[in-house]
Scaffold this motif. Structure first.
Motif, short mmCIF file in Angstrom:
data_model
loop_
_atom_site.label_atom_id
_atom_site.label_comp_id
_atom_site.label_asym_id
_atom_site.label_seq_id
_atom_site.Cartn_x
_atom_site.Cartn_y
_atom_site.Cartn_z
N ASN A 146 0.82 -1.21 0.00
CA ASN A 146 0.00 0.00 0.00
C ASN A 146 0.85 1.27 0.00
O ASN A 146 0.40 2.32 -0.45
N ASN A 147 2.11 1.17 0.47
CA ASN A 147 3.00 2.34 0.50
C ASN A 147 3.74 2.54 -0.83
O ASN A 147 4.58 3.43 -0.94
N GLY A 148 3.48 1.70 -1.82
CA GLY A 148 4.11 1.81 -3.12
C GLY A 148 5.28 0.87 -3.35
O GLY A 148 5.73 0.71 -4.48
N ASN A 149 5.82 0.26 -2.28
CA ASN A 149 6.92 -0.70 -2.44
C ASN A 149 6.45 -1.92 -3.24
O ASN A 149 5.28 -2.30 -3.15
N ALA A 150 7.37 -2.51 -3.97
CA ALA A 150 7.08 -3.75 -4.70
C ALA A 150 8.12 -4.79 -4.30
O ALA A 150 9.32 -4.51 -4.29
N THR A 151 7.65 -5.98 -3.96
CA THR A 151 8.53 -7.10 -3.61
C THR A 151 8.32 -8.20 -4.62
O THR A 151 7.18 -8.56 -4.94
N TYR A 152 9.41 -8.73 -5.13
CA TYR A 152 9.40 -9.79 -6.15
C TYR A 152 9.95 -11.07 -5.52
O TYR A 152 10.84 -11.03 -4.69
N PHE A 153 9.42 -12.21 -5.95
CA PHE A 153 9.79 -13.51 -5.39
C PHE A 153 10.18 -14.46 -6.52
O PHE A 153 9.61 -14.41 -7.61
N VAL A 154 11.13 -15.36 -6.23
CA VAL A 154 11.53 -16.39 -7.20
C VAL A 154 12.10 -17.58 -6.42
O VAL A 154 12.69 -17.41 -5.35
N GLN A 155 11.90 -18.77 -6.97
CA GLN A 155 12.51 -19.98 -6.43
C GLN A 155 13.59 -20.44 -7.40
O GLN A 155 13.39 -20.40 -8.62
N ILE A 156 14.73 -20.90 -6.86
CA ILE A 156 15.81 -21.46 -7.67
C ILE A 156 16.00 -22.92 -7.25
O ILE A 156 16.20 -23.20 -6.06
N HIS A 157 15.91 -23.84 -8.21
CA HIS A 157 16.07 -25.28 -7.96
C HIS A 157 17.33 -25.77 -8.66
O HIS A 157 17.60 -25.39 -9.79
N ASN A 158 18.07 -26.66 -7.99
CA ASN A 158 19.23 -27.29 -8.63
C ASN A 158 18.78 -28.63 -9.21
O ASN A 158 18.48 -29.57 -8.48
N LYS A 159 18.73 -28.70 -10.54
CA LYS A 159 18.32 -29.91 -11.25
C LYS A 159 19.52 -30.73 -11.73
O LYS A 159 19.34 -31.73 -12.42
N GLY A 160 20.73 -30.30 -11.39
CA GLY A 160 21.94 -30.96 -11.87
C GLY A 160 22.41 -32.10 -10.98
O GLY A 160 21.77 -32.45 -9.99
N ILE A 161 23.58 -32.64 -11.34
CA ILE A 161 24.15 -33.79 -10.63
C ILE A 161 25.15 -33.38 -9.56
O ILE A 161 25.65 -34.23 -8.82
N GLY A 162 25.47 -32.09 -9.47
CA GLY A 162 26.40 -31.58 -8.47
C GLY A 162 25.95 -30.23 -7.98
O GLY A 162 24.93 -29.70 -8.41
N GLY A 163 26.73 -29.66 -7.08
CA GLY A 163 26.36 -28.40 -6.47
C GLY A 163 27.09 -27.20 -7.06
O GLY A 163 28.07 -27.35 -7.79
N ALA A 164 26.60 -26.02 -6.72
CA ALA A 164 27.25 -24.76 -7.10
C ALA A 164 26.66 -23.64 -6.26
O ALA A 164 25.54 -23.73 -5.77
N PHE A 165 27.44 -22.57 -6.11
CA PHE A 165 26.97 -21.34 -5.49
C PHE A 165 26.27 -20.48 -6.55
O PHE A 165 26.60 -20.54 -7.73
N HIS A 166 25.34 -19.67 -6.08
CA HIS A 166 24.68 -18.70 -6.95
C HIS A 166 24.20 -17.53 -6.11
O HIS A 166 24.12 -17.61 -4.88
N ASN A 167 23.90 -16.44 -6.77
CA ASN A 167 23.04 -15.38 -6.24
C ASN A 167 22.14 -14.99 -7.40
O ASN A 167 21.89 -15.84 -8.26
N LEU A 168 21.62 -13.78 -7.45
CA LEU A 168 20.61 -13.47 -8.47
C LEU A 168 21.12 -12.56 -9.58
O LEU A 168 21.99 -11.72 -9.36
#
Length: 85
Positions: free
Chosen positions: A57-79
């Motif tokens: 109501n104050n005009g701010n907007a918040t956005y949401f997203v999910q990140i899934h790892n579909k691979g066979i190993g791991g990794a770091f990420h940000n957006l």
């Protein structure tokens, strides 16, 4: 306006999911975000989905997203992402 390397580095092992949100003090229209995957990558494939938006109501907007790892190993990420032009 595009953005890269936003937020803390987050490690996802295979099958894990990260839940992200980011805000602006005004409505920036349609925004999309994906994983800014970092090296070294142990075989991770990061997939973004569940993009959504909340307008305050104050005009701010918040956005949401999910990140899934579909691979066979791991990794770091940000957006990375931005608005539609």
């Amino acid at each position: 306006m595009a953005f890269n390397n936003v937020g803390p580095l987050t490690f996802l092992a295979p099958g894990q999911t990260a839940f992200w949100n980011y805000s602006y003090p005004s409505d920036h229209g349609t925004q999309f975000a994906s994983a800014d995957v970092k090296a070294p990558n142990q075989g991770a494939i990061h997939m973004a989905d569940q993009q959504s938006k909340r307008k305050e109501n104050n005009g701010n907007a918040t956005y949401f997203v999910q990140i899934h790892n579909k691979g066979i190993g791991g990794a770091f990420h940000n957006l990375q992402g931005g608005g539609m032009s």
